[in-house]
Design an enzyme around this catalytic site. Structure first.
Site, PDB file in Angstrom:
ATOM      1  N   GLU A  59       0.872  -1.167   0.000  1.00  0.00           N
ATOM      2  CA  GLU A  59       0.000   0.000   0.000  1.00  0.00           C
ATOM      3  C   GLU A  59       0.915   1.225   0.000  1.00  0.00           C
ATOM      4  O   GLU A  59       1.791   1.349   0.864  1.00  0.00           O
ATOM      5  CB  GLU A  59      -0.878   0.002   1.256  1.00  0.00           C
ATOM      6  CG  GLU A  59      -1.825   1.182   1.241  1.00  0.00           C
ATOM      7  CD  GLU A  59      -2.757   1.252   2.438  1.00  0.00           C
ATOM      8  OE1 GLU A  59      -2.754   0.333   3.284  1.00  0.00           O
ATOM      9  OE2 GLU A  59      -3.491   2.257   2.510  1.00  0.00           O
ATOM     10  N   ARG A 285       5.144 -12.793   9.774  1.00  0.00           N
ATOM     11  CA  ARG A 285       5.803 -11.534   9.450  1.00  0.00           C
ATOM     12  C   ARG A 285       7.133 -11.458  10.187  1.00  0.00           C
ATOM     13  O   ARG A 285       7.340 -12.132  11.197  1.00  0.00           O
ATOM     14  CB  ARG A 285       4.908 -10.352   9.806  1.00  0.00           C
ATOM     15  CG  ARG A 285       4.635 -10.202  11.300  1.00  0.00           C
ATOM     16  CD  ARG A 285       3.576  -9.144  11.578  1.00  0.00           C
ATOM     17  NE  ARG A 285       4.053  -7.812  11.276  1.00  0.00           N
ATOM     18  CZ  ARG A 285       3.507  -7.006  10.358  1.00  0.00           C
ATOM     19  NH1 ARG A 285       2.474  -7.398   9.659  1.00  0.00           N
ATOM     20  NH2 ARG A 285       3.984  -5.815  10.158  1.00  0.00           N
ATOM     21  N   LYS A 295       4.334   0.888   9.528  1.00  0.00           N
ATOM     22  CA  LYS A 295       4.419   2.141   8.770  1.00  0.00           C
ATOM     23  C   LYS A 295       3.798   3.307   9.534  1.00  0.00           C
ATOM     24  O   LYS A 295       4.262   4.432   9.437  1.00  0.00           O
ATOM     25  CB  LYS A 295       3.742   1.980   7.407  1.00  0.00           C
ATOM     26  CG  LYS A 295       4.617   1.232   6.415  1.00  0.00           C
ATOM     27  CD  LYS A 295       4.033   1.264   5.028  1.00  0.00           C
ATOM     28  CE  LYS A 295       2.927   0.243   4.916  1.00  0.00           C
ATOM     29  NZ  LYS A 295       2.499   0.039   3.516  1.00  0.00           N
TER      30      LYS A 295
HETATM   31  P1  ATP Z   1       2.834  -2.200   8.161  1.00  0.00           P
HETATM   32  O1  ATP Z   1       2.253  -3.273   9.039  1.00  0.00           O
HETATM   33  O2  ATP Z   1       4.278  -1.959   8.346  1.00  0.00           O
HETATM   34  O3  ATP Z   1       2.062  -0.936   8.173  1.00  0.00           O
HETATM   35  P2  ATP Z   1       1.481  -3.250   5.910  1.00  0.00           P
HETATM   36  O4  ATP Z   1       1.245  -4.696   6.048  1.00  0.00           O
HETATM   37  O5  ATP Z   1       0.336  -2.343   6.142  1.00  0.00           O
HETATM   38  O6  ATP Z   1       2.766  -2.809   6.720  1.00  0.00           O
HETATM   39  P3  ATP Z   1       1.570  -3.332   3.091  1.00  0.00           P
HETATM   40  O7  ATP Z   1       2.030  -2.275   2.186  1.00  0.00           O
HETATM   41  O8  ATP Z   1       0.140  -3.694   3.089  1.00  0.00           O
HETATM   42  O9  ATP Z   1       2.081  -2.922   4.506  1.00  0.00           O
HETATM   43  O10 ATP Z   1       2.441  -4.632   2.901  1.00  0.00           O
HETATM   44  C1  ATP Z   1       2.767  -5.187   1.654  1.00  0.00           C
HETATM   45  C2  ATP Z   1       3.130  -6.633   1.838  1.00  0.00           C
HETATM   46  O11 ATP Z   1       4.231  -6.733   2.723  1.00  0.00           O
HETATM   47  C3  ATP Z   1       1.993  -7.420   2.438  1.00  0.00           C
HETATM   48  O12 ATP Z   1       1.857  -8.623   1.706  1.00  0.00           O
HETATM   49  C4  ATP Z   1       2.426  -7.675   3.851  1.00  0.00           C
HETATM   50  O13 ATP Z   1       1.938  -8.899   4.298  1.00  0.00           O
HETATM   51  C5  ATP Z   1       3.948  -7.679   3.726  1.00  0.00           C
HETATM   52  N1  ATP Z   1       4.565  -7.281   4.990  1.00  0.00           N
HETATM   53  C6  ATP Z   1       4.325  -6.155   5.699  1.00  0.00           C
HETATM   54  N2  ATP Z   1       5.013  -6.152   6.857  1.00  0.00           N
HETATM   55  C7  ATP Z   1       5.737  -7.297   6.864  1.00  0.00           C
HETATM   56  C8  ATP Z   1       6.654  -7.880   7.799  1.00  0.00           C
HETATM   57  N3  ATP Z   1       6.972  -7.289   8.952  1.00  0.00           N
HETATM   58  N4  ATP Z   1       7.197  -9.082   7.484  1.00  0.00           N
HETATM   59  C9  ATP Z   1       6.891  -9.695   6.328  1.00  0.00           C
HETATM   60  N5  ATP Z   1       6.038  -9.201   5.417  1.00  0.00           N
HETATM   61  C10 ATP Z   1       5.454  -8.025   5.673  1.00  0.00           C
HETATM   62 MG    MG Z   2      -1.374  -3.805   4.798  1.00  0.00          MG
END
Ligand code: ATP
Ligand code: MG
Length: 585
Positions: A59, A285, A295
């Site tokens: 995102e 994760r 984020k």
């Molecule tokens: P955050 O939790 O940091 O705000 P998010 O999951 O909202 O991150 P996205 O942009 O939706 O961020 O994530 C893109 C991809 O990265 C998704 O498939 C998510 O599952 C993966 N992802 C995000 N954080 C992690 C992590 N800590 N370890 C592994 N994969 C991750």
């Molecule tokens: Mg997300």
């Protein structure tokens, strides 16, 4: 780890690892194959899929962090190993939080990590027309309805893990009325939050995600790509699986928090005329000690000025790690080391540093820099003479060649390499003692010069001309070897040292995350003096300052004002802990 002998022809190096390919394109790794790769392998073997298609779906509401790197390495890595493809898809369904700056940064970061989506760059917003049409189809089929409840009321009707939800009073409004209202939502007749579109599934479902989840909400906000074309936007749940299906994604790999969304993912795929049948798989994760990977929190660190920006070298963002001097190979190596599992865990941040140090030890050129300079005058060395001392750029890599480092009568050494009154285990320079200047000569300290305050300001030394290059013909071996810089040639530099951004391994565990910020996470040293070749070191390159650590020029660096970031120290605490663990076991 060296690849197995005798199979050189079908080996390819992937992210620093060797994979041997057998005829089915099943990768055989020297390490264990993770459960996701097992699933993909089985799907290829059974003929379920000819081409493996994965995606990385960020995102664009912030910069990517090291957790995302794990997901990128997994998704792009699988595509590469199985001869398939990985799409970069922006999950751009929330225009209030998304920005072009983030889109650009994400693309740059994925490329820098060493991955390429080719022509497969997509956006959930590419599918807004199709998603809208499918939403209308669901209403027509009696499987979705427009709800007039507020967000709070919807939450209240949803029930809890132990209590079923209650139907909305609008759940049974007619299909025609829902169609009309949904069209008017799209036309912009209602303010934000006035109505939503919900799936009609089951308000008593044990899985809360199936209790008539919201599919569309009203958001009057310009979108980075579609501008003002829309004022209703699909939710993550309504956009994600359908985008996968449109793109022909075979394995939709995401983190564990989406496991409870999978029944909804499947319900939508089964109830819509989608062109393919993707499957969702979840992995744990990445969590790292002393680090926050969210984020939302990272954005606050930036906007509240706790760091210099998203790419501050203390940030766990890809751009921060890059600015700090971490090579992308080190990050890929880390991802490969930690593997992929189904259970949540916390990885020691030292493990990331260990992986990066391993790469840098192999690749970083060696240089001389003095962070806290103390003047040395070699009294019997000819005044005005300059000798170019040939120094290997990297003892681990002969192909890195050598360079000439100027040696003169006046030098700088590190202040803490001298003690006037040394304790028994201090072997470096002291009055009357001989040490080796690396790659140059043995010198002996003859006299200590102090200023009025008693502070040592200069050491008067003599040298042994027979030790040129650093060895003595009579076999004398000083107990210490020091780095040095010619005073006449030294270039001044600012050096920024970093420590963990948070003081505790589990930041925020006691409540206030921001109270755990480390006030000493950055130390700026000025007046450092470095060998002249360091003025040529480019941003993006990481070198080893001998005996001190790995350093990389900061983008703030200019020819008139060099700035270096300390990437890592040489000390490897994680490896030491591991060794101790083995002894205890
Ligand atoms: P955050 O939790 O940091 O705000 P998010 O999951 O909202 O991150 P996205 O942009 O939706 O961020 O994530 C893109 C991809 O990265 C998704 O498939 C998510 O599952 C993966 N992802 C995000 N954080 C992690 C992590 N800590 N370890 C592994 N994969 C991750
Ligand atoms: Mg997300």
């Amino acid at each position: 780890m060296p690849p197995p002998a005798g199979r050189r022809a079908d080996r390819r190096s992937v992210a620093g690892r060797y994979y041997a390919f057998v005829s089915t394109q099943t990768p055989v790794t020297p390490e264990r194959v993770d459960f996701i790769r097992e699933i993909v392998t089985a799907d290829v073997r059974s003929g379920q899929h000819q081409t493996i298609v994965t995606r990385f779906p960020p995102e664009p509401n912030g910069y990517l962090h090291i957790g995302h790197a794990k997901s990128i390495c997994l998704n792009f890595g699988i595509a590469r190993e199985f001869g398939g493809r990985c799409h970069l898809r922006f999950d751009d369904t929330n225009p209030e939080k998304e920005e072009q700056e983030y889109i650009d940064a994400i693309e740059a970061d994925v490329r820098w990590l060493g991955f390429d989506w080719g022509e497969h760059l997509y956006h959930a917003s590419d599918y807004f027309d199709q998603l809208y049409a499918w939403a209308v189809a669901l209403i027509r089929a009696g499987k979705a309805y427009v709800d007039d409840l507020t967000a709070d009321q919807i939450r209240e009707h949803r029930g809890t893990l132990t209590q079923p939800g209650r139907n909305s009073p609008w759940r049974d409004r007619s299909i025609d009325e829902s169609l009309d209202l949904f069209e008017r939502m799209r036309a912009g007749e209602f303010p934000n939050g006035a109505r939503v579109l919900r799936a009609r599934i089951d308000m008593a479902a044990p899985n809360i995600n199936l209790r008539d989840p919201v599919l569309y909400r009203i958001v009057h906000a310009a979108h980075p790509r579609t501008g003002d074309a829309w004022c209703i936007y699909p939710t993550y749940d309504f956009a994600h699986g359908q985008s996968d299906a449109i793109e022909g994604v075979t394995h939709s790999i995401c983190t564990l928090e989406f496991e409870v969304h999978r029944p909804l993912y499947d319900w939508l795929i089964e109830n819509l005329p989608v062109p393919s049948r993707p499957h969702q798989y979840e992995f744990a994760r990445l969590n790292l000690t002393y680090t926050v990977l969210s984020k939302r929190v990272l954005l606050r660190l930036v906007t509240e000025g706790h760091v210099r920006g998203w790419d501050d070298p203390r940030m766990p963002t890809i751009s921060g790690l890059r600015r700090r001097g971490f090579p992308s190979e080190g990050i890929r190596e880390f991802a490969s080391m930690i593997g992929v599992a189904k259970a949540d865990s916390v990885v020691e941040v030292g493990q990331l540093e260990f992986a990066v140090r391993g790469v840098l030890n192999r690749t970083a050129q060696r240089r001389f820099a003095v962070l806290d300079p103390l003047r040395v005058v070699i009294e019997d060395y000819p005044e005005g003479q300059v000798e170019g001392m040939s120094m290997a750029n990297n003892p681990e890599d002969p192909s890195a060649g050598s360079r000439s480092v100027p040696f003169t009568r006046e030098l700088w050494i590190e202040r803490d390499d001298f003690m006037e009154d040394p304790p028994p285990k201090f072997f470096r320079l002291a009055p009357g003692r001989e040490v080796r200047l690396r790659g140059a000569y043995f010198i002996t300290c003859r006299e200590v010069v102090k200023d009025a305050a008693g502070q040592v300001v200069e050491l008067r030394c003599t040298y042994d001309p027979a030790t040129r290059g650093g060895d003595s013909p009579d076999g004398r071996r000083p107990k210490a070897t020091l780095h040095w810089v010619s005073a006449q040639h030294a270039v001044p530099a600012e050096v920024r040292l970093y420590d963990h951004l948070f003081t505790r391994p589990d930041p925020g565990a006691d409540g206030d995350l921001f109270a755990d910020l480390n006030p000493g996470s950055e130390t700026v040293l000025t007046g450092c003096l470095v060998e002249p070749s360091l003025a040529e070191t480019a941003v993006g390159e990481t070198v080893q300052f001998e005996r001190l650590g790995y350093f990389s020029p900061d983008p703030d660096s200019t020819p008139g004002h060099l700035v270096f970031n300390r990437t890592l120290t040489l000390k490897d605490t994680w490896a030491k802990l591991q060794a101790r663990g083995r002894q205890d076991a």
